[in-house]
Design a protein around this motif. Structure first.
Motif, PDB file in Angstrom:
ATOM      1  N   LYS A  40      10.640  -5.068   6.966  1.00  0.00           N
ATOM      2  CA  LYS A  40      10.397  -5.511   5.584  1.00  0.00           C
ATOM      3  C   LYS A  40      11.452  -4.975   4.627  1.00  0.00           C
ATOM      4  CE  LYS A  40       6.269  -3.784   5.255  1.00  0.00           C
ATOM      5  NZ  LYS A  40       6.187  -3.219   6.631  1.00  0.00           N
ATOM      6  N   SER A  41      11.712  -3.674   4.710  1.00  0.00           N
ATOM      7  CA  SER A  41      12.667  -3.069   3.783  1.00  0.00           C
ATOM      8  C   SER A  41      14.085  -3.571   4.043  1.00  0.00           C
ATOM      9  CB  SER A  41      12.620  -1.539   3.883  1.00  0.00           C
ATOM     10  OG  SER A  41      11.371  -1.048   3.429  1.00  0.00           O
ATOM     11  N   SER A  42      14.431  -3.741   5.321  1.00  0.00           N
ATOM     12  CA  SER A  42      15.753  -4.281   5.650  1.00  0.00           C
ATOM     13  C   SER A  42      15.917  -5.676   5.062  1.00  0.00           C
ATOM     14  CB  SER A  42      15.944  -4.322   7.170  1.00  0.00           C
ATOM     15  OG  SER A  42      15.929  -3.025   7.713  1.00  0.00           O
ATOM     16  N   ILE A  85       6.337  -5.707  -1.434  1.00  0.00           N
ATOM     17  CA  ILE A  85       6.598  -5.395  -0.035  1.00  0.00           C
ATOM     18  C   ILE A  85       5.627  -4.310   0.409  1.00  0.00           C
ATOM     19  CG2 ILE A  85       8.356  -4.727   1.645  1.00  0.00           C
ATOM     20  CD1 ILE A  85       9.305  -7.072   0.050  1.00  0.00           C
ATOM     21  N   GLY A  86       4.899  -4.539   1.500  1.00  0.00           N
ATOM     22  CA  GLY A  86       3.984  -3.500   1.951  1.00  0.00           C
ATOM     23  C   GLY A  86       3.072  -3.969   3.065  1.00  0.00           C
ATOM     24  N   PHE A  88       9.006  -4.556  -5.489  1.00  0.00           N
ATOM     25  CA  PHE A  88       8.151  -3.364  -5.435  1.00  0.00           C
ATOM     26  C   PHE A  88       7.892  -3.057  -3.963  1.00  0.00           C
ATOM     27  CE2 PHE A  88       7.084  -4.948  -9.697  1.00  0.00           C
ATOM     28  CZ  PHE A  88       7.159  -3.774 -10.437  1.00  0.00           C
ATOM     29  N   ASP A  89       8.562  -2.022  -3.480  1.00  0.00           N
ATOM     30  CA  ASP A  89       8.382  -1.630  -2.089  1.00  0.00           C
ATOM     31  C   ASP A  89       7.237  -0.624  -1.970  1.00  0.00           C
ATOM     32  OD1 ASP A  89       8.865  -1.593   0.600  1.00  0.00           O
ATOM     33  OD2 ASP A  89      10.643  -0.310   0.508  1.00  0.00           O
ATOM     34  N   GLU A  90       6.642  -0.556  -0.774  1.00  0.00           N
ATOM     35  CA  GLU A  90       5.507   0.348  -0.505  1.00  0.00           C
ATOM     36  C   GLU A  90       4.338   0.052  -1.455  1.00  0.00           C
ATOM     37  OE1 GLU A  90       5.382   2.229   2.042  1.00  0.00           O
ATOM     38  OE2 GLU A  90       7.481   2.232   2.668  1.00  0.00           O
ATOM     39  N   ILE A  91       4.036  -1.231  -1.619  1.00  0.00           N
ATOM     40  CA  ILE A  91       2.982  -1.641  -2.557  1.00  0.00           C
ATOM     41  C   ILE A  91       1.611  -1.125  -2.124  1.00  0.00           C
ATOM     42  CG2 ILE A  91       2.419  -3.836  -1.439  1.00  0.00           C
ATOM     43  CD1 ILE A  91       2.867  -3.234  -5.221  1.00  0.00           C
ATOM     44  N   ASP A  92       1.465  -0.783  -0.857  1.00  0.00           N
ATOM     45  CA  ASP A  92       0.172  -0.290  -0.384  1.00  0.00           C
ATOM     46  C   ASP A  92      -0.200   1.063  -0.969  1.00  0.00           C
ATOM     47  OD1 ASP A  92       1.412   1.356   2.373  1.00  0.00           O
ATOM     48  OD2 ASP A  92       2.461  -0.388   1.569  1.00  0.00           O
TER      49      ASP A  92
END
Length: 224
Positions: free
Chosen positions: A11-13, A140-141, A100-104
């Motif tokens: 996901k991050s890549s 993203i999460g 927004f990464d690590e939305i969890d």
């Protein structure tokens, strides 16, 4: 838009590669890792941290902290919405994509129902204020959209488009195998061995091929 799937599948890549391609198209990007803000931040700190990151990434002229304090008579969510309408859209005339990464991490915060409701409101504003079409959000999460707004009495987060990430197919992973050995039949045999371990999991597959490439194994001895 949201990319929601298990960890370590790329996901991050995908996010960083997408941001690079967007910049080539003259589209501005902002990447916010919510895990860096943390889950112990108070509501005001959390919201302000997001706006500070956006301001820094876009080189906005406004002093966000001063602006935030000047409007302290307004609630945090209202200030968030006003920031986009009164500050960002007036300074930036180009398209902006905010990741927004690590939305969890928001699942552990009690006040983020309002945040997602605000994003939904900004999206709805496109119908009456065309300038809002210049702002796009990508989450993203590992959470699901139904997790975002936890209060069942409120309208759920029912906007956006989902992007599912799946494991590598043998065709997609073949270039990794051909990086080890030129013979396509031998590469296919190695690929089958790797898939027996990883079942096409993107991170594990790439990790094993990286290890193989650095180990100087005598791949030339593998028969077709």
């Amino acid at each position: 838009m949201y990319v929601l799937c298990p960890r370590q599948v790329g996901k991050s890549s995908l996010m960083y590669r997408t941001a690079t391609e967007l910049r080539k198209e003259k589209i501005l990007t902002v990447i916010i890792d919510l895990s860096e803000i943390g889950v112990k931040a108070k509501q005001e700190q959390w919201y302000l941290s997001i706006l500070v990151e956006i301001s820094k990434a876009l080189n906005l002229k406004v002093d966000v902290v001063s602006w935030w304090r000047k409007n302290k008579f307004l609630g945090e969510t209202k200030r968030l919405v006003d920031f986009f309408g009164d500050i960002l859209l007036k300074e930036i005339k180009k398209k902006v994509v905010i990741f927004f990464d690590e939305i969890d991490t928001t699942l552990r915060l009690r006040f983020t129902d309002d945040f997602f409701a605000a994003v939904r409101a900004l999206h709805a504003s496109r119908a009456t204020v065309p300038a809002y079409n210049n702002i796009s959000f990508v989450f993203i999460g590992t959470a699901t959209p139904t997790d975002f707004i936890k209060d069942p009495k409120r309208t759920p987060f029912n906007i956006g488009r989902r992007i599912d990430l799946s494991g590598f197919s043998s065709t997609e992973a073949m270039p990794l195998a051909l990086g080890l050995v030129k013979s396509k039949s031998v590469a296919g045999k190695i690929l089958r061995w790797v898939f027996e371990w990883t079942n096409g999991h993107p991170y594990l597959t790439q990790k094993i091929y990286k290890t193989l490439s650095e180990s100087n194994l005598p791949t030339e001895t593998i028969t077709e």
